[in-house]
Write a protein that holds these residues in place. Structure first.
Motif, short mmCIF file in Angstrom:
data_model
loop_
_atom_site.label_atom_id
_atom_site.label_comp_id
_atom_site.label_asym_id
_atom_site.label_seq_id
_atom_site.Cartn_x
_atom_site.Cartn_y
_atom_site.Cartn_z
N UNK A 135 0.84 -1.18 0.00
CA UNK A 135 0.00 0.00 0.00
C UNK A 135 0.89 1.25 0.00
N UNK A 136 0.38 2.29 -0.67
CA UNK A 136 1.17 3.52 -0.76
C UNK A 136 0.25 4.72 -0.83
N UNK A 137 0.80 5.88 -0.44
CA UNK A 137 0.02 7.12 -0.57
C UNK A 137 -0.15 7.44 -2.06
N UNK A 138 -1.20 8.18 -2.35
CA UNK A 138 -1.54 8.54 -3.73
C UNK A 138 -1.62 10.06 -3.84
N UNK A 139 -0.90 10.63 -4.85
CA UNK A 139 -0.09 9.97 -5.87
C UNK A 139 1.38 9.84 -5.45
N UNK A 140 2.11 9.04 -6.22
CA UNK A 140 3.55 8.91 -6.03
C UNK A 140 4.17 8.60 -7.39
N UNK A 141 5.42 8.97 -7.56
CA UNK A 141 6.05 8.72 -8.85
C UNK A 141 7.52 9.06 -8.84
N UNK A 142 8.07 9.29 -10.02
CA UNK A 142 9.49 9.53 -10.22
C UNK A 142 9.70 10.87 -10.90
N UNK A 272 -3.65 7.24 10.89
CA UNK A 272 -2.25 7.45 10.51
C UNK A 272 -1.37 6.42 11.20
N UNK A 273 -1.56 6.22 12.50
CA UNK A 273 -0.76 5.24 13.24
C UNK A 273 -0.97 3.83 12.71
N UNK A 274 -2.21 3.52 12.34
CA UNK A 274 -2.51 2.18 11.80
C UNK A 274 -1.69 1.90 10.55
N UNK A 275 -1.65 2.87 9.62
CA UNK A 275 -0.95 2.65 8.37
C UNK A 275 0.56 2.80 8.51
N UNK A 276 1.00 3.66 9.40
CA UNK A 276 2.44 3.79 9.64
C UNK A 276 3.02 2.49 10.17
N UNK A 277 2.26 1.79 11.00
CA UNK A 277 2.73 0.54 11.61
C UNK A 277 2.44 -0.68 10.76
N UNK A 278 1.68 -0.52 9.70
CA UNK A 278 1.29 -1.66 8.88
C UNK A 278 2.48 -2.24 8.13
#
Length: 295
Positions: A135-142, A272-278
């Motif tokens: 899982x990742x934050x949206x959006x993301x890229x190069x 936020x804590x849930x996803x940071x620790x996932x």
């Protein structure tokens, strides 16, 4: 085959008394794969062989001295990492690898029903090379330069905001719907054309008003696992109607890069804590969420 296009590659790091300057040249994505991604894949394969020892560490059953011995044992079986230089040499002469620069944006959208804010997440496809199924934050890229010199060139082409908006349009509005392709390939669209799309134009038009749209550059990090420079940013859209624009795309199955529809989670400390620790969260995505919590 994987996408292979021009990227910015880290050429030099200039260290000042109170600042650091990163100098980039040009490279290609295949160079990044063959000098950086292979190092991460090799390390991951070796770590899987020692998952019991690493689990014991997480459970508090492995001392610091035992952990050091475990890491020394793992390091002995990483010939590619040693051949392509260790961390110290990378920082002294980063040009020995094609170290690219990524951007990872936390998008905060006001919910018209509750007046609270939601952030966007998606699960990466199993087809992608970098962090499949994470899982990742949206959006993301190069970060990448435009090679379309024949088209109108946008001043935002190589700016963080320009990269974010280009990726935002791709990841939130392009894909397949009802088994019908509804988009052109993103590389057929110049940023100038994307900025004039009805989904993106309101963001640009309201950017000067912090009560409507905010954009923050939060931090720059160096990923040692897969050598890479990572930037974290945050796009805040205060207009509650914009979330409805995304909701209208609810049936959109995103392109090959993502294997699931967008997730919209309330931006609360618990979430936020849930996803940071996932364990399923991409590491730089977790860092971006933590950064956004301080805005």
């Amino acid at each position: 085959s994987y996408w292979n296009d021009v990227i910015y590659r880290l050429a030099k790091i200039n260290k000042g008394q109170n600042s650091i300057e990163l100098v980039f040249g040009l490279g290609c994505y295949y160079d990044f794969i063959s000098t950086c991604e292979v190092v991460g894949q090799e390390t991951l394969k070796e770590l899987k062989k020692h998952k019991i020892g690493l689990l014991r560490r997480r459970l508090g059953m492995l001392s610091d001295d035992e952990l050091l011995l475990l890491f020394k044992k793992i390091n002995k079986n990483l010939p590619l990492r040693r051949e392509l230089a260790d961390t110290k040499e990378e920082l002294e002469d980063p040009s020995i690898k094609a170290i690219k620069m990524g951007i990872n944006n936390v998008t905060l959208l006001r919910d018209p029903k509750s007046d609270a804010y939601k952030f966007l997440l998606a699960r990466r496809s199993s087809l992608v090379l970098e962090y499949p199924n994470a899982y990742h934050v949206v959006p993301a890229g190069t970060f990448q330069p435009s090679m379309r010199r024949s088209e109108k060139f946008s001043s935002l082409e190589s700016e963080p905001l320009g990269i974010v908006l280009k990726e935002f349009y791709e990841e939130c509005f392009l894909g397949f719907k009802n088994n019908k392709k509804i988009i052109q390939d993103k590389y057929q669209l110049s940023l100038d054309k994307i900025l004039n799309k009805k989904e993106i134009k309101p963001i640009i038009e309201n950017l000067g008003d912090p009560k409507k749209v905010e954009f923050h550059i939060m931090g720059i990090y160096f990923d040692y696992f897969v050598p890479k420079v990572e930037m974290t940013t945050c796009l805040v859209i205060h207009d509650p109607q914009y979330l409805q624009t995304l909701e209208e795309n609810n049936e959109l199955v995103l392109n090959w890069e993502y294997g699931s529809k967008l997730l919209k989670e309330y931006f609360t400390s618990d979430n936020v804590n849930k996803w940071v620790k996932s364990e399923n969260m991409l590491p730089i995505g977790a860092i971006a969420l933590e950064d956004a919590a301080y805005i």
